[in-house]
Scaffold this active site. Structure first.
Site, PDB file in Angstrom:
ATOM      1  N   HIS A  68      60.171  25.190  19.088  1.00 23.45           N
ATOM      2  CA  HIS A  68      60.014  24.885  20.523  1.00 23.45           C
ATOM      3  C   HIS A  68      58.766  24.038  20.782  1.00 23.45           C
ATOM      4  O   HIS A  68      58.206  24.084  21.879  1.00 23.45           O
ATOM      5  CB  HIS A  68      59.940  26.171  21.360  1.00 23.45           C
ATOM      6  CG  HIS A  68      61.004  27.174  21.042  1.00 23.45           C
ATOM      7  ND1 HIS A  68      62.215  27.238  21.700  1.00 23.45           N
ATOM      8  CD2 HIS A  68      61.058  28.135  20.075  1.00 23.45           C
ATOM      9  CE1 HIS A  68      62.953  28.214  21.182  1.00 23.45           C
ATOM     10  NE2 HIS A  68      62.281  28.762  20.182  1.00 23.45           N
ATOM     11  N   GLU A 120      58.083   3.858  17.422  1.00 21.71           N
ATOM     12  CA  GLU A 120      58.724   3.837  18.752  1.00 21.71           C
ATOM     13  C   GLU A 120      59.975   2.960  18.746  1.00 21.71           C
ATOM     14  O   GLU A 120      61.017   3.334  19.283  1.00 21.71           O
ATOM     15  CB  GLU A 120      57.756   3.295  19.805  1.00 21.71           C
ATOM     16  CG  GLU A 120      56.645   4.249  20.177  1.00 21.71           C
ATOM     17  CD  GLU A 120      55.664   3.581  21.127  1.00 21.71           C
ATOM     18  OE1 GLU A 120      55.858   3.691  22.348  1.00 21.71           O
ATOM     19  OE2 GLU A 120      54.725   2.925  20.656  1.00 21.71           O
ATOM     20  N   SER A 123      47.123  -3.141  23.270  1.00 20.28           N
ATOM     21  CA  SER A 123      47.564  -3.350  24.650  1.00 20.28           C
ATOM     22  C   SER A 123      46.840  -4.574  25.188  1.00 20.28           C
ATOM     23  O   SER A 123      45.679  -4.819  24.860  1.00 20.28           O
ATOM     24  CB  SER A 123      47.211  -2.120  25.476  1.00 20.28           C
ATOM     25  OG  SER A 123      47.096  -2.461  26.838  1.00 20.28           O
TER      26      SER A 123
END
Ligand code: ARG
Length: 465
Positions: A162, A296, A283
């Site tokens: 979990h 990603e 970035s």
């Protein structure tokens, strides 16, 4: 591509007007099927060799065809070949060029064959080569995983269920879990390869051919295990492409799971691993950022592969026997699936050996979240306490730890004895993280010795491929 080309179509005999320009573009596949040119030429060479052996072509005709096709291969490789939309697909482009080059003999190549069995053969040949290259990428990735697992057989990290801290595990054990998924993927890929490795050549349009062809010979020349059994099925079957794409969907699903963890582990809040700069990007606005773009993107690319699987399943659904033009739609999803999983496997095979775990951070994280609570309960059970009562004692110890901000392994004997006087000094053997992992000492368990043994078994399997 010369789409203004009004060359006469190889099938033009019964037609009384030229194909509509839009229809010509709409029905063409040469834009995307030209990538199978090697396999188309190899298939034609085998077919011509077989026709010569059975006496349909003379040896001289075979030599002209062989030379012509090899010259065409060279032209294509050199980027000098003029692909034409008017000639529809890779098959007719190459055949028309052969006739340009060697005249009437070129027109004999298509004897006893149809584009239907030709394309079915070409895709299998093309896919088989790609499967062999994908198998190598998978193996390289698995080698990287098992090597890293051996290096980190004793590196402790929290194991999660979990996504909550559950029990300590070793980083090597976690990596071997990934390897197991890929091991099954590899078996699926080999299974798909062996099922598709049958030669459709000779099925012709759908019913077979009246020439005395030798199907065993073409199958053997092209490295197939055998000829296909049924001509109708041969020209219409695309389930090998579906099976391959289903395999790809699963590999991508697995890579997406790894990606999710890598993304989590590289963030400042986890900080479990470092990914070298060469696998990350920055970035344009936030100077501090180092983004895990590679995992990603891999995670994101699952969508297109799953989409291709659905496209192919839907393409086949309800198709009557035998060949239908619908099947031309098999190529773009299949090719994009191949390209996508090759890129993703390459990215992972390059990236995995470069992962640097932050051992201290992992260890510290395993100490937070009472990851040895089960070990304390098991300890009490071994001392004769019933499991439910032991669960209660540990629950109270954890509640105390939360209040005092202390892990179980950081409590003194006196503190622990508040909850059960059965606890003695020996408890510290099981409450430490090292003790906890070492105790799971059986096949499939996280004990460092088991991780080393499992990694060695995995390596041996890889070597035996
Ligand atoms: N380009 C076609 C395909 O990819 C080749 C087979 C065409 N056969 C036909 N009868 N039109 O399926």
């Amino acid at each position: 591509m010369t789409d203004q080309d009004h060359a006469i179509k190889p099938w033009g005999g019964r037609f009384s007007e030229p194909t509509d320009a839009f229809v010509e573009r709409f029905t063409a596949s040469v834009q995307f099927d030209q990538r199978m040119y090697h396999h188309d030429i190899n298939g034609s060479l085998a077919h011509a060799q077989m026709l010569t052996k059975v006496g349909v072509l003379s040896s001289d005709e075979y030599l002209q065809i062989q030379q012509g096709l090899e010259d065409i291969r060279t032209e294509i490789l050199a980027g000098e070949f003029q692909w034409s939309i008017t000639l529809e697909d890779v098959h007719m482009n190459i055949e028309a060029r052969l006739t340009d080059k060697i005249g009437i003999t070129g027109k004999k190549l298509h004897t006893g064959r149809s584009r239907n069995d030709q394309v079915a053969t070409d895709i299998r040949l093309y896919l088989r080569d790609e499967i062999d290259s994908i198998a190598k990428d998978l193996t390289r990735l698995q080698e990287g995983l098992t090597e890293l697992a051996i290096q980190h057989a004793s590196t402790i990290m929290p194991g999660f269920t979990h996504l909550q801290t559950a029990q300590p595990v070793t980083f090597g054990h976690h990596l071997l879990a990934w390897n197991e998924m890929l091991e099954r993927d590899y078996a699926r890929l080999m299974d798909c390869r062996s099922r598709m490795n049958q030669c459709p050549l000779g099925a012709a349009a759908l019913a077979g051919t009246t020439y005395p062809i030798d199907r065993e010979m073409t199958a053997q020349l092209l490295g197939f295990d055998s000829p296909t059994e049924n001509s109708l099925d041969s020209v219409s079957d695309r389930d090998f492409a579906i099976e391959f794409t289903a395999f790809s969907s699963l590999v991508m699903t697995h890579l997406s799971r790894f990606s999710e963890e890598l993304v989590l582990w590289t963030c400042a809040q986890f900080n479990f691993i470092d990914l070298p700069d060469r696998f990350c990007t920055g970035s344009s606005i936030m100077p501090q950022k180092k983004n895990p773009d590679v995992p990603e993107l891999v995670r994101g690319k699952v969508g297109r592969v799953n989409g291709h699987l659905i496209s192919l399943l839907t393409l086949m659904k309800s198709q009557p026997l035998a060949y239908n033009k619908d099947n031309q739609e098999d190529k773009e999803p299949l090719f994009d699936t191949i390209d996508t999983i090759k890129d993703c496997l390459k990215a992972y095979a390059d990236m995995i050996p470069a992962i640097v775990p932050n051992k201290e951070v992992m260890l510290e994280a395993a100490k937070r979240g009472f990851s040895t609570a089960t070990d304390l309960a098991d300890y009490l059970v071994r001392k004769g306490v019933a499991f439910r009562d032991a669960h209660e004692v540990v629950g109270k110890s954890v509640a105390y730890g939360i209040k005092e901000n202390k892990d179980l392994s950081e409590m003194s004997l006196q503190e622990l004895q508040q909850f059960s006087d059965i606890i003695d000094d020996s408890v510290f053997d099981v409450l430490t993280l090292e003790g906890s992992v070492a105790a799971r000492d059986h096949i499939g368990g996280t004990a460092p010795a088991q991780v080393i043994a499992a990694a060695k078994r995995a390596t041996n399997k890889l070597k035996a491929r």
